[in-house]
Scaffold this active site. Sequence first.
Site, mmCIF file in Angstrom:
data_model
loop_
_atom_site.group_PDB
_atom_site.id
_atom_site.type_symbol
_atom_site.label_atom_id
_atom_site.label_comp_id
_atom_site.label_asym_id
_atom_site.label_seq_id
_atom_site.Cartn_x
_atom_site.Cartn_y
_atom_site.Cartn_z
ATOM 1 N N LYS A 58 0.745 -1.281 -0.037
ATOM 2 C CA LYS A 58 0.238 0.022 0.097
ATOM 3 C C LYS A 58 0.914 1.186 0.121
ATOM 4 O O LYS A 58 0.516 2.090 -0.757
ATOM 5 C CB LYS A 58 -0.891 -0.290 1.339
ATOM 6 C CG LYS A 58 -2.106 -0.966 1.194
ATOM 7 C CD LYS A 58 -2.851 -1.286 2.378
ATOM 8 C CE LYS A 58 -3.814 -2.269 2.080
ATOM 9 N NZ LYS A 58 -4.611 -2.832 3.412
ATOM 10 N N GLN A 102 -4.100 -1.611 9.655
ATOM 11 C CA GLN A 102 -4.253 -2.916 9.063
ATOM 12 C C GLN A 102 -4.827 -4.142 9.991
ATOM 13 O O GLN A 102 -4.223 -4.236 11.027
ATOM 14 C CB GLN A 102 -2.712 -3.234 8.675
ATOM 15 C CG GLN A 102 -2.588 -4.488 7.839
ATOM 16 C CD GLN A 102 -3.035 -4.596 6.455
ATOM 17 O OE1 GLN A 102 -3.114 -3.605 5.949
ATOM 18 N NE2 GLN A 102 -3.753 -5.831 6.092
ATOM 19 N N ASP A 125 -10.416 3.123 4.529
ATOM 20 C CA ASP A 125 -11.038 1.656 4.020
ATOM 21 C C ASP A 125 -12.514 1.463 3.878
ATOM 22 O O ASP A 125 -12.749 0.635 3.546
ATOM 23 C CB ASP A 125 -10.335 0.689 5.425
ATOM 24 C CG ASP A 125 -9.221 0.076 5.132
ATOM 25 O OD1 ASP A 125 -8.758 -0.238 3.915
ATOM 26 O OD2 ASP A 125 -8.561 -0.525 6.203
#
Length: 295
Positions: A58, A102, A125
Amino acid sequence: MTETATYQLLDGKRCGDALREGIAKGAAEVKAKRGRVPHLAAVLVGDDGASKTYVESKVKACESVGFRSSLIRLPGTTAEDDLLHHIEQLNKDKDLDGFIVQLPLPEHIDEEKVTLAIAPDKDVDGFHPENIGRMVLGLDCFLPATPSGIVELLRHFSIETAGKHAVVVGRSHIVGTPMSILLSRNVYPGNCTVTLAHSRTKDLASLTRQADILVAAVGKPEMITADMVKDGAVVVDVGIHRIPDASKKSGFRLVGDVKFDEVAPKCSWIAPVPGGVGPMTITSLLLNTLKAARR
Ligand code: NDP
């Protein structure tokens, strides 16, 4: 009898690269307007190998489109309160457009508490209940990265969706459930009639065999076999698993939730693993971050 493979690949790398060109232009426009590029931060708690790889890719993707990225590494022993404190700081950081934590987190940390603590306007997200609720109502929001990446993949390859029967296998909050909602929206790609299957579904194969579009987000290596797929189906494989393979230098190979070799010849289109949904998830994260920076 040998089968002739006529399927085409839903190539997430190709689609992602095309979208990333536009994202890089967007980043340059933001820079010209505000004097700074979009900025994404990623929080990694602990040293799980797969999570580390995902976070690093990412960060690398941010660099490839001219974003700024920050990686915040915290030890696996970090207390829940300490993580929540970090999140509070990131919520307030005016230099930051969006951030992700994460998953999965170490067991002593409540993932739901963490998701709720992230400010919805920085939740790139798209996991916060406010963003999920706005998605359900068709309002402006950050869409969850994996299902929205799949929608972009279907759009890029002009897959017909209206009136099709889509079967989504898996009902997680981050993949299956939002996927079922996005495919049923009254927009393109959407307007599908959707069946959402899960571990309590009876006779799964009889449902998957009816799917014009089959999304496998079940988390079981190669569970979807050829006998479960209709001829000419569009198959999107979300799963990603490392399985031991002594013939590889790394000692493993990546497979999805779909048994690719036997399923692909039956499909009109299929997303490979790797190189299908994975690159699209990261591209969606970049799109959400650009959107945050433009707000
Ligand atoms: P979860 O484990 O959270 O969810 C799996 C779902 O599959 C659950 O809803 C479960 O049902 C259902 N399920 C399990 N077994 C069966 C079965 N035998 N028959 C029918 N349904 C079943 O997984 P995620 O949604 O988080 O992820 C799915 C896969 O996608 C994983 O392999 C993950 O690694 C991968 N992934 C890939 C991403 C990418 O970018 N490529 C991003 C995110 C995930 P129930 O609810 O009843 O337990």
